[in-house]
Design an enzyme around this catalytic site. Structure first.
Site, short mmCIF file in Angstrom:
data_model
loop_
_atom_site.label_atom_id
_atom_site.label_comp_id
_atom_site.label_asym_id
_atom_site.label_seq_id
_atom_site.Cartn_x
_atom_site.Cartn_y
_atom_site.Cartn_z
N HIS A 25 6.65 -22.54 -44.36
CA HIS A 25 5.30 -22.41 -43.81
C HIS A 25 5.29 -21.49 -42.58
O HIS A 25 5.88 -21.82 -41.55
CB HIS A 25 4.82 -23.81 -43.42
CG HIS A 25 3.43 -23.87 -42.90
ND1 HIS A 25 3.14 -24.23 -41.60
CD2 HIS A 25 2.24 -23.62 -43.50
CE1 HIS A 25 1.83 -24.22 -41.43
NE2 HIS A 25 1.26 -23.85 -42.56
N HIS A 67 -2.04 -16.55 -38.39
CA HIS A 67 -2.82 -17.70 -38.84
C HIS A 67 -4.23 -17.68 -38.28
O HIS A 67 -5.19 -18.01 -38.97
CB HIS A 67 -2.12 -18.99 -38.41
CG HIS A 67 -2.84 -20.24 -38.80
ND1 HIS A 67 -3.78 -20.83 -38.00
CD2 HIS A 67 -2.77 -20.99 -39.93
CE1 HIS A 67 -4.26 -21.90 -38.60
NE2 HIS A 67 -3.66 -22.02 -39.78
#
Ligand code: G3P
Ligand code: CA
Length: 338
Positions: A25, A67
């Site tokens: 991730h 992100h």
């Protein structure tokens, strides 16, 4: 998913189809600042099947790995006097934010920034890498994955998440157009390319499903309990689900993980895979029954959560600490065939 060529899933080696998969991730973000090339390389060194990265667009339309649209949490932008004039307030998907936004910077401006650890109190060891790297472009990440795959003699997949797709559409910087162009340029626009496309937003996934045969994954946030009608709808365009862990292992009022929900069974009945996010080793992120001691940033029993998720039948674990998920997989006996 039944839109066309349903045999592709069975024969494909596409990303997220090797199961159960371990997916890093934002790279191995438990060990390096997220979305740095070293975070991805570290994950590949650990042996992950895939890396996950989030994509947003610069003012000049270049896809980069971040992100958030807002940059101050993961870069030193606030310390750049030359960019001070770009600080502003922006509403992104209904949330008002203050700071510096990727969409306001050209790639050249973005490339002057240094990446840093998002959670320095939780992951102080990662701060040793603050300032070492900048923000990578999608092109650079794909080149790194290609080089590392070649060096190690094994393919590594990429799971690409399109962030704030409708917002990017609205400001004239659609993500899917440059994404598909770049994948085609790199020869990665075919179903066996080990590339998966993900989003929380169904409209962009529908668009992608109509234009590519790469696997498409519908992300589901915590609290999003699907009806069977919604699941049928997703099955029209998607190949899989990327679900918050609590949708597979619902937590009780005290925060402990309980018995699995029916999500994996319901998805698998339709031929949809289920990957779960985000498994993290620190106590603050774990179900309360898997925490060790009382310090929120101490490491808890992440292996216990991985075992429970695998027992629930998930097809992949998206994690900041891939080494721990890989260790669990190594201890799990491979079922005999036949
Ligand atoms: O892989 C899915 C997961 O990354 C979604 O959550 O917020 O970390 O992008 P987020
Ligand atoms: Ca993501």
């Amino acid at each position: 998913m039944t839109r066309e060529a349903p045999q592709v899933r069975e024969v494909s080696t596409s990303s997220l189809v090797l199961t159960p998969a371990v997916v890093a991730h934002r790279g191995a973000s438990g060990h390096r600042p997220e979305h740095t090339l070293e975070a991805y390389r570290t994950a590949i060194r650990m042996g992950v099947d895939d890396i996950e990265l989030d994509l947003v667009a610069t003012r000049d339309g270049v896809l980069v790995a971040r992100h958030d649209l807002e940059l101050s949490a993961t870069t030193d932008v606030a310390e750049r006097p030359g960019l001070a004039h770009l600080r502003r307030t922006l509403v992104v998907d209904g949330v008002e934010q203050h700071g510096w936004f990727v969409q306001d910077l050209t790639l050249a401006q973005l490339k002057t920034l240094a990446a840093r650890e998002r959670m320095p109190d939780t992951r102080p060891g990662n701060t040793a890498y603050d300032g070492v790297e900048g923000v990578p472009t999608l092109t650079e990440v794909l080149a790194t994955v290609r080089a590392e795959s070649a060096r190690r003699g094994r393919p590594v997949g990429v799971a690409l998440e399109l962030k704030h797709a409708a917002h990017h559409d609205a400001i004239g910087l659609p993500l899917d157009v440059p994404l598909l162009r770049e994948l085609a340029r790199q020869g990665l626009d075919h179903p066996w390319a080990r590339v998966t496309l993900m989003s929380f937003e169904a409209p962009v996934l529908r668009r992608l499903a109509a234009r590519t045969r790469l696997p498409v994954v519908q992300l589901l946030d915590r609290g999003h309990r699907l009806t069977s009608v919604e699941l049928d709808d997703i099955d029209d365009y998607a190949d899989g689900l990327g679900a918050h862990t609590s949708l597979v292992l619902p937590r009780d009022a005290g925060g402990a993980a309980g018995a699995p929900s029916s999500l994996v069974r319901d998805a698998h009945r339709r031929g949809l895979t289920v990957h779960v996010w985000t498994v993290r080793a620190e106590n603050r992120f774990l179900p309360t029954d898997l925490r060790r001691g009382t310090a929120p940033d101490a490491l808890g029993d992440m292996a216990g959560e991985v075992r429970a998720l695998l027992a629930a039948g998930v097809d992949g674990i998206i994690t900041d600490h891939p080494e721990q998920a890989l260790a669990v997989l190594r201890e799990t006996p491979v079922p005999a065939v036949g």
